[in-house]
Write a protein that holds these residues in place. Sequence first.
Motif, PDB file in Angstrom:
ATOM      1  N   ALA A 166       5.312  40.642 -26.050  1.00 46.55           N
ATOM      2  CA  ALA A 166       4.408  40.364 -27.182  1.00 46.55           C
ATOM      3  C   ALA A 166       4.251  38.857 -27.358  1.00 46.55           C
ATOM      4  O   ALA A 166       3.148  38.341 -27.536  1.00 46.55           O
ATOM      5  CB  ALA A 166       4.970  41.005 -28.433  1.00 46.55           C
ATOM      6  N   GLY A 167       5.378  38.136 -27.225  1.00 46.49           N
ATOM      7  CA  GLY A 167       5.346  36.686 -27.415  1.00 46.49           C
ATOM      8  C   GLY A 167       4.589  35.946 -26.314  1.00 46.49           C
ATOM      9  O   GLY A 167       4.318  34.750 -26.441  1.00 46.49           O
ATOM     10  N   ASP A 168       4.257  36.621 -25.229  1.00 48.41           N
ATOM     11  CA  ASP A 168       3.537  35.955 -24.131  1.00 48.41           C
ATOM     12  C   ASP A 168       2.083  35.645 -24.509  1.00 48.41           C
ATOM     13  O   ASP A 168       1.448  34.784 -23.897  1.00 48.41           O
ATOM     14  CB  ASP A 168       3.522  36.838 -22.871  1.00 48.41           C
ATOM     15  N   GLU A 169       1.557  36.372 -25.511  1.00 45.95           N
ATOM     16  CA  GLU A 169       0.147  36.233 -25.915  1.00 45.95           C
ATOM     17  C   GLU A 169      -0.753  36.209 -24.690  1.00 45.95           C
ATOM     18  O   GLU A 169      -1.607  35.333 -24.526  1.00 45.95           O
ATOM     19  CB  GLU A 169      -0.034  34.971 -26.772  1.00 45.95           C
ATOM     20  N   TRP A 170      -0.544  37.186 -23.825  1.00 49.03           N
ATOM     21  CA  TRP A 170      -1.233  37.213 -22.527  1.00 49.03           C
ATOM     22  C   TRP A 170      -2.621  37.828 -22.670  1.00 49.03           C
ATOM     23  O   TRP A 170      -2.771  38.941 -23.154  1.00 49.03           O
ATOM     24  CB  TRP A 170      -0.380  38.033 -21.545  1.00 49.03           C
ATOM     25  N   ARG A 171      -3.628  37.082 -22.235  1.00 51.35           N
ATOM     26  CA  ARG A 171      -4.985  37.622 -22.317  1.00 51.35           C
ATOM     27  C   ARG A 171      -5.590  37.836 -20.931  1.00 51.35           C
ATOM     28  O   ARG A 171      -6.752  38.181 -20.799  1.00 51.35           O
ATOM     29  CB  ARG A 171      -5.873  36.678 -23.145  1.00 51.35           C
ATOM     30  N   GLY A 172      -4.742  37.608 -19.891  1.00 54.88           N
ATOM     31  CA  GLY A 172      -5.241  37.766 -18.516  1.00 54.88           C
ATOM     32  C   GLY A 172      -5.109  39.197 -18.025  1.00 54.88           C
ATOM     33  O   GLY A 172      -4.904  40.132 -18.806  1.00 54.88           O
ATOM     34  N   ALA A 173      -5.196  39.363 -16.686  1.00 58.48           N
ATOM     35  CA  ALA A 173      -5.134  40.701 -16.083  1.00 58.48           C
ATOM     36  C   ALA A 173      -3.752  41.305 -16.289  1.00 58.48           C
ATOM     37  O   ALA A 173      -2.751  40.588 -16.341  1.00 58.48           O
ATOM     38  CB  ALA A 173      -5.440  40.599 -14.596  1.00 58.48           C
ATOM     39  N   GLN A 174      -3.713  42.636 -16.410  1.00 56.49           N
ATOM     40  CA  GLN A 174      -2.429  43.340 -16.536  1.00 56.49           C
ATOM     41  C   GLN A 174      -2.304  44.374 -15.421  1.00 56.49           C
ATOM     42  O   GLN A 174      -3.301  44.912 -14.956  1.00 56.49           O
ATOM     43  CB  GLN A 174      -2.343  44.039 -17.886  1.00 56.49           C
ATOM     44  N   GLY A 175      -1.052  44.641 -15.026  1.00 56.38           N
ATOM     45  CA  GLY A 175      -0.809  45.615 -13.965  1.00 56.38           C
ATOM     46  C   GLY A 175      -0.220  44.927 -12.752  1.00 56.38           C
ATOM     47  O   GLY A 175       0.100  43.736 -12.785  1.00 56.38           O
TER      48      GLY A 175
END
Length: 340
Positions: free
Chosen positions: A278-287
Amino acid sequence: MADKIFKARLEPSGREFTLEPGATVLDCALRQRILLRYGCRNGRCSSCKYLLIDGEADFGKTSPYCLSDNEKDEGWALLCQARARSDLVIRDQDFSRRDDAPLIVPKERLARVAASERLNASLWRIELDLRDSISFHAGQYIEVEIPGKKNQWRCYSIASPPDRQSQIELVVKRLPGGGFSGQIDRLLPGLELAINGPYGINYLRAGNRPVLLIATGSGIAPLMSILRSSASKSVDREFHLYYGARTRSDLIFADELQRLEAQMPRFTFRPTLSAPLAGDEWRGAQGRVTQLAQREVIDASPYDAYICGRPEMCEAVSMLLLAKGIPEERIFRDDFFPAA
Ligand SMILES: Cc1cc2nc3c(=O)[nH]c(=O)nc-3n(C[C@H](O)[C@H](O)[C@H](O)COP(=O)(O)OP(=O)(O)OC[C@H]3O[C@@H](n4cnc5c(N)ncnc54)[C@H](O)[C@@H]3O)c2cc1C
Ligand code: FES
């Protein structure tokens, strides 16, 4: 018999080299600038499996997964393990495809740890100062001798570019119980290490073809060497990096890769996280990286591909790219097989 010198002949090229007593067939060939197909040099990957048309060899330490008893009976051998017991004739049909860059003869030399930096929970960046500088091609690896364990070597890809010949950078993953990486806390500046190399045939090939670079974890190391050297030489070529990690902190070199993307007009950096926090604030590709490549590479036929990291990932990505039309000989993969 043990100290007798034999001769090897490759068919159909007719090229010959000397087989020194006690040395593996592969090492003898490389010392005499004869390039054969190989990967891990540890009897793990099967890349160096060749048919002995004539002659006898000690097969060395091989697992039945890499070389079955049936294959031995038929004359197949892993040349990174095999030692000659007579003159040998070896079938080597794909010779012409490999002779792309001059072979740099591997050599043992001393290095000193210059810096050691922890990058995340399991990966370290190690800088080594070399007493004798080393020439290598971007994408090659060296072997490092485990401190205190004579003749026990581990493979590590060189992450720095080939124009830095007297200081090289490695990325080391700490493995529980690892003979070398388990001692990572002891690799302090000043510690002397024996290294051997360069090794590996999956270095960047010259040419204009667009390039796919695909890695997970420490597999990014040889691809950093390729990208850093291409950037410093302003190589005008398309590079697409697909880089998979679990969380944001596992995505090492991300800031540098973003800078390279801004600097290299034809380089795209496509990271993907399989378990972002959650803390990564990742908005890129997932998987997984395989899923990203599946979605984004529509037609692989124009590309050269360099794939590095866990063997299962290398296999899955290779299968995917083959299905998408890449010819097999344009896949260059370094599966990071365990030595132990
Ligand atoms: C061509 C090549 C290039 C490589 N480049 C790198 C690199 O740049 N950075 C890097 O960190 N590694 C790299 N590796 C992998 C590395 O050489 C091995 O993982 C090596 O065994 C690590 O040595 P160690 O002494 O730390 O652990 P070992 O003493 O060899 O192994 C300790 C334990 O960990 C297990 N193990 C070893 N490797 C792995 C693995 N990859 N995955 C899961 N379990 C494993 C072993 O089976 C054993 O149980 C490369 C391998 C090859 C063949
Ligand atoms: S098994 Fe010989 S190089 Fe890997």
